[in-house]
Enzyme design. Structure first.
Site, PDB file in Angstrom:
ATOM      1  CG  HIS A   1      -1.871  -1.058   1.365  1.00  0.00           C
ATOM      2  ND1 HIS A   1      -1.761  -2.079   2.278  1.00  0.00           N
ATOM      3  CD2 HIS A   1      -3.011  -1.300   0.674  1.00  0.00           C
ATOM      4  CE1 HIS A   1      -2.791  -2.896   2.159  1.00  0.00           C
ATOM      5  NE2 HIS A   1      -3.561  -2.455   1.190  1.00  0.00           N
TER       6      HIS A   1
ATOM      7  NE  ARG B   1      -8.648 -11.979   2.276  1.00  0.00           N
ATOM      8  CZ  ARG B   1      -9.213 -11.085   1.459  1.00  0.00           C
ATOM      9  NH1 ARG B   1      -8.539 -10.624   0.418  1.00  0.00           N
ATOM     10  NH2 ARG B   1     -10.453 -10.652   1.671  1.00  0.00           N
TER      11      ARG B   1
END
Ligand code: PAF
Length: 280
Positions: free
Chosen positions: A33, A184
């Site tokens: 990100h 995840r």
């Protein structure tokens, strides 16, 4: 860095951030990100990051409830990364009434691969992204290539609806051992984490092999061998496939060759689902 939690506060803040770029996220931020934020900064203009775990894109039995919510840490990371404005609404703010109006993405693109395994997923993604675009009115938005199909679906949505928003794709960020960064990955046990890089290794090996092939039948055979390698390595395989980069269609004779195709895969390792892709 300013942080706003409501649409009203967002509306009031936006005029201070003209010509902004948006990085939409669901939080639990990692270096992938932050690379999107860095890319947005590199393009110039203020950077707006949205943080919202979007219930609409999770299917029944998926990980909506356990998806990590780490807002305080996310804000620290974004401050350091030079983000200008964070929009972090809660559900009541984003969906003040049931979201009965939805985007219905083209099933030819959104009903295959992830869309086939996760029915309704891209309807949820496009609906929230449409809403984020409407609320933040960015001049550009940055998405990671790890979610390759998502990127294509959003590109098509923006093109078909005629939004004046440039969609910028950023390369997948990987761990040193090749595993694509993902929120995840945190679900993996140490033993699963040690096996997880084999997923990328198999996809990269398939891309290297397929790059030398010319016939669709030979591609299919290479794909079948790669899938078998993944099952042998203990992964549950949702799909491994080679598709056209442009529209995720199956390549036909004459369309096989370097620069046009992408290997895409989705596997399960224990209770964790991983997706990845390699262009070639
Ligand atoms: O890629 C994601 O994190 C999400 O799908 C997105 C684009 C933020 C929409 O919820």
């Amino acid at each position: 860095m300013e942080v706003v939690r409501t649409r009203e506060a967002l509306r009031a803040a936006l005029p201070r951030f003209p010509e902004r770029l948006l990085v939409p996220t669901m939080g639990n931020l990692h270096a992938g990100h932050l690379a999107l934020v860095a890319e947005a900064r590199r393009r110039g203009g203020p950077v707006v990051v949205s943080i919202f775990v979007n219930r609409l894109q999770f299917g029944a039995g998926e990980d909506f409830d356990r998806y990590p919510r780490t807002l305080a840490r996310d804000l620290d990371l974004l401050r350091e990364a030079g983000c200008d404005l964070v929009f972090a609404p809660d559900e009541g703010e984003m969906y003040p009434e049931p979201q009965t109006f939805r985007v219905r993405p083209d099933p030819a693109l959104a009903g295959v691969l992830e869309g086939a395994v996760r029915p309704g997923h891209f309807e949820g993604v496009t609906t929230v992204v449409m809403k984020l675009f409407a609320l933040t009115a960015p001049r550009a938005a940055v998405f990671g290539k790890k979610d390759y199909q998502q990127l294509l679906v959003i590109r098509r949505m923006v093109a078909q609806f005629g939004f004046p928003i440039e969609i910028i794709a950023h390369e997948t960020v990987r761990e040193a051992d090749g595993l694509a960064l993902s929120s995840r990955n945190g679900y993996l046990s140490p033993e699963e984490r040690s096996r997880a890089p084999q997923f990328y290794a198999v996809l990269a090996g398939l891309a290297a092999e397929a790059g030398k092939l010319e016939q669709p039948a030979a591609l299919r055979a290479a794909v079948a061998r790669a899938e078998a390698r993944l099952w042998d390595a203990g992964f549950g395989v949702d799909y491994v496939t080679i598709r056209r980069r442009a529209d995720l269609g199956l390549p036909e004779a004459g369309e096989v060759g370097p620069g046009r195709l992408v290997v895409l895969g989705a596997v399960r390792l224990g209770s964790t689902r991983l997706i990845d892709n390699v262009e070639f």
